[in-house]
Scaffold this motif. Structure first.
Motif, PDB file in Angstrom:
ATOM      1  N   GLU A   1       0.815  -1.217   0.000  1.00  0.00           N
ATOM      2  CA  GLU A   1       0.000   0.000   0.000  1.00  0.00           C
ATOM      3  C   GLU A   1       0.850   1.268   0.000  1.00  0.00           C
ATOM      4  O   GLU A   1       0.580   2.205  -0.756  1.00  0.00           O
ATOM      5  CB  GLU A   1      -0.919  -0.006   1.225  1.00  0.00           C
ATOM      6  N   ARG A   2       1.868   1.303   0.824  1.00  0.00           N
ATOM      7  CA  ARG A   2       2.716   2.498   0.925  1.00  0.00           C
ATOM      8  C   ARG A   2       3.380   2.838  -0.416  1.00  0.00           C
ATOM      9  O   ARG A   2       3.425   3.998  -0.824  1.00  0.00           O
ATOM     10  CB  ARG A   2       3.764   2.284   2.008  1.00  0.00           C
ATOM     11  N   SER A   3       3.891   1.823  -1.108  1.00  0.00           N
ATOM     12  CA  SER A   3       4.544   2.036  -2.403  1.00  0.00           C
ATOM     13  C   SER A   3       3.553   2.541  -3.450  1.00  0.00           C
ATOM     14  O   SER A   3       3.854   3.475  -4.200  1.00  0.00           O
ATOM     15  CB  SER A   3       5.180   0.739  -2.906  1.00  0.00           C
ATOM     16  N   VAL A   4       2.377   1.927  -3.500  1.00  0.00           N
ATOM     17  CA  VAL A   4       1.387   2.305  -4.504  1.00  0.00           C
ATOM     18  C   VAL A   4       0.877   3.729  -4.251  1.00  0.00           C
ATOM     19  O   VAL A   4       0.774   4.540  -5.178  1.00  0.00           O
ATOM     20  CB  VAL A   4       0.220   1.290  -4.549  1.00  0.00           C
ATOM     21  N   LEU A   5       0.601   4.053  -2.983  1.00  0.00           N
ATOM     22  CA  LEU A   5       0.151   5.416  -2.671  1.00  0.00           C
ATOM     23  C   LEU A   5       1.251   6.436  -2.946  1.00  0.00           C
ATOM     24  O   LEU A   5       0.980   7.546  -3.407  1.00  0.00           O
ATOM     25  CB  LEU A   5      -0.317   5.506  -1.214  1.00  0.00           C
ATOM     26  N   GLY A   6       2.500   6.058  -2.695  1.00  0.00           N
ATOM     27  CA  GLY A   6       3.622   6.946  -2.996  1.00  0.00           C
ATOM     28  C   GLY A   6       3.727   7.228  -4.488  1.00  0.00           C
ATOM     29  O   GLY A   6       3.974   8.368  -4.903  1.00  0.00           O
ATOM     30  N   ALA A   7       3.519   6.204  -5.304  1.00  0.00           N
ATOM     31  CA  ALA A   7       3.547   6.391  -6.758  1.00  0.00           C
ATOM     32  C   ALA A   7       2.385   7.280  -7.194  1.00  0.00           C
ATOM     33  O   ALA A   7       2.547   8.155  -8.051  1.00  0.00           O
ATOM     34  CB  ALA A   7       3.481   5.041  -7.473  1.00  0.00           C
ATOM     35  N   PHE A   8       1.218   7.064  -6.614  1.00  0.00           N
ATOM     36  CA  PHE A   8       0.076   7.923  -6.933  1.00  0.00           C
ATOM     37  C   PHE A   8       0.409   9.379  -6.604  1.00  0.00           C
ATOM     38  O   PHE A   8       0.168  10.274  -7.414  1.00  0.00           O
ATOM     39  CB  PHE A   8      -1.169   7.488  -6.158  1.00  0.00           C
ATOM     40  N   ASP A   9       0.975   9.606  -5.432  1.00  0.00           N
ATOM     41  CA  ASP A   9       1.333  10.970  -5.029  1.00  0.00           C
ATOM     42  C   ASP A   9       2.345  11.593  -5.993  1.00  0.00           C
ATOM     43  O   ASP A   9       2.224  12.762  -6.358  1.00  0.00           O
ATOM     44  CB  ASP A   9       1.888  10.984  -3.604  1.00  0.00           C
ATOM     45  N   GLU A  10       3.321  10.800  -6.402  1.00  0.00           N
ATOM     46  CA  GLU A  10       4.351  11.299  -7.312  1.00  0.00           C
ATOM     47  C   GLU A  10       3.767  11.691  -8.677  1.00  0.00           C
ATOM     48  O   GLU A  10       4.177  12.684  -9.280  1.00  0.00           O
ATOM     49  CB  GLU A  10       5.445  10.247  -7.507  1.00  0.00           C
ATOM     50  N   PHE A  11       2.807  10.912  -9.153  1.00  0.00           N
ATOM     51  CA  PHE A  11       2.227  11.142 -10.477  1.00  0.00           C
ATOM     52  C   PHE A  11       0.808  11.696 -10.403  1.00  0.00           C
ATOM     53  O   PHE A  11       0.038  11.595 -11.363  1.00  0.00           O
ATOM     54  CB  PHE A  11       2.253   9.834 -11.286  1.00  0.00           C
ATOM     55  N   ARG A  12       0.467  12.306  -9.287  1.00  0.00           N
ATOM     56  CA  ARG A  12      -0.882  12.822  -9.056  1.00  0.00           C
ATOM     57  C   ARG A  12      -1.363  13.734 -10.195  1.00  0.00           C
ATOM     58  O   ARG A  12      -2.471  13.572 -10.705  1.00  0.00           O
ATOM     59  CB  ARG A  12      -0.949  13.559  -7.729  1.00  0.00           C
ATOM     60  N   GLU A  13      -0.559  14.679 -10.609  1.00  0.00           N
ATOM     61  CA  GLU A  13      -0.986  15.614 -11.655  1.00  0.00           C
ATOM     62  C   GLU A  13      -1.296  14.887 -12.959  1.00  0.00           C
ATOM     63  O   GLU A  13      -2.271  15.201 -13.641  1.00  0.00           O
ATOM     64  CB  GLU A  13       0.056  16.711 -11.872  1.00  0.00           C
ATOM     65  N   LYS A  14      -0.496  13.913 -13.315  1.00  0.00           N
ATOM     66  CA  LYS A  14      -0.729  13.112 -14.521  1.00  0.00           C
ATOM     67  C   LYS A  14      -2.044  12.345 -14.395  1.00  0.00           C
ATOM     68  O   LYS A  14      -2.855  12.304 -15.326  1.00  0.00           O
ATOM     69  CB  LYS A  14       0.444  12.155 -14.748  1.00  0.00           C
ATOM     70  N   VAL A  15      -2.290  11.745 -13.232  1.00  0.00           N
ATOM     71  CA  VAL A  15      -3.518  10.981 -13.003  1.00  0.00           C
ATOM     72  C   VAL A  15      -4.731  11.912 -13.048  1.00  0.00           C
ATOM     73  O   VAL A  15      -5.766  11.560 -13.634  1.00  0.00           O
ATOM     74  CB  VAL A  15      -3.449  10.212 -11.666  1.00  0.00           C
ATOM     75  N   LEU A  16      -4.613  13.101 -12.467  1.00  0.00           N
ATOM     76  CA  LEU A  16      -5.728  14.050 -12.497  1.00  0.00           C
ATOM     77  C   LEU A  16      -6.030  14.501 -13.930  1.00  0.00           C
ATOM     78  O   LEU A  16      -7.191  14.694 -14.296  1.00  0.00           O
ATOM     79  CB  LEU A  16      -5.438  15.257 -11.610  1.00  0.00           C
TER      80      LEU A  16
END
Length: 84
Positions: free
Chosen positions: A51-66
Motif C-alpha cells: 500500500e505504501r509504495s502504490v500510494l507513494g507512486a500515486f502521489d508522485e504522479f498525481r498531476e498526470k492521473v488528475l
C-alpha cells in the motif's frame, strides 16, 4: 466540457481491487475515481505491491492521473470512473 476540481488530497488504496481511489467534484457532486495499480506501474517501473509504495507512486504522479481523470470524465449520471 465539464470541469472537475480536486480540492481534497485524500486517497486510499483498495487492496481487493488493486487500485487507488480518489475523489473529484463537479460543482457539489462528488465523483469517485479508481486508478488501477497497473497504470501506476507503467508510470513507475519496479513499483512495489504494498500500500505504501502504490500510494507513494500515486502521489508522485498525481498531476498526470488528475489529467487522465479530467479527460475521461463526462458530466452526467455516472459518478464512478475507472482509470487503467
Amino acid at each position: 466540457m465539464a470541469v472537475l476540481n480536486f480540492p481534497n488530497p485524500s486517497r486510499s488504496y483498495d487492496t481487493s481491487r488493486h487500485c487507488v481511489c480518489f475523489w473529484g467534484y463537479d460543482n457539489s457532486r462528488e465523483i469517485t475515481f479508481m486508478v488501477d495499480d497497473t497504470l501506476l506501474r507503467t508510470l513507475q517501473p519496479g513499483l512495489g505491491t504494498d500500500e505504501r509504495s502504490v500510494l507513494g507512486a500515486f502521489d508522485e504522479f498525481r498531476e498526470k492521473v488528475l489529467q487522465l481523470a479530467n479527460k475521461q470524465y463526462v458530466a452526467g449520471p455516472q459518478n464512478r470512473y475507472s482509470i487503467s
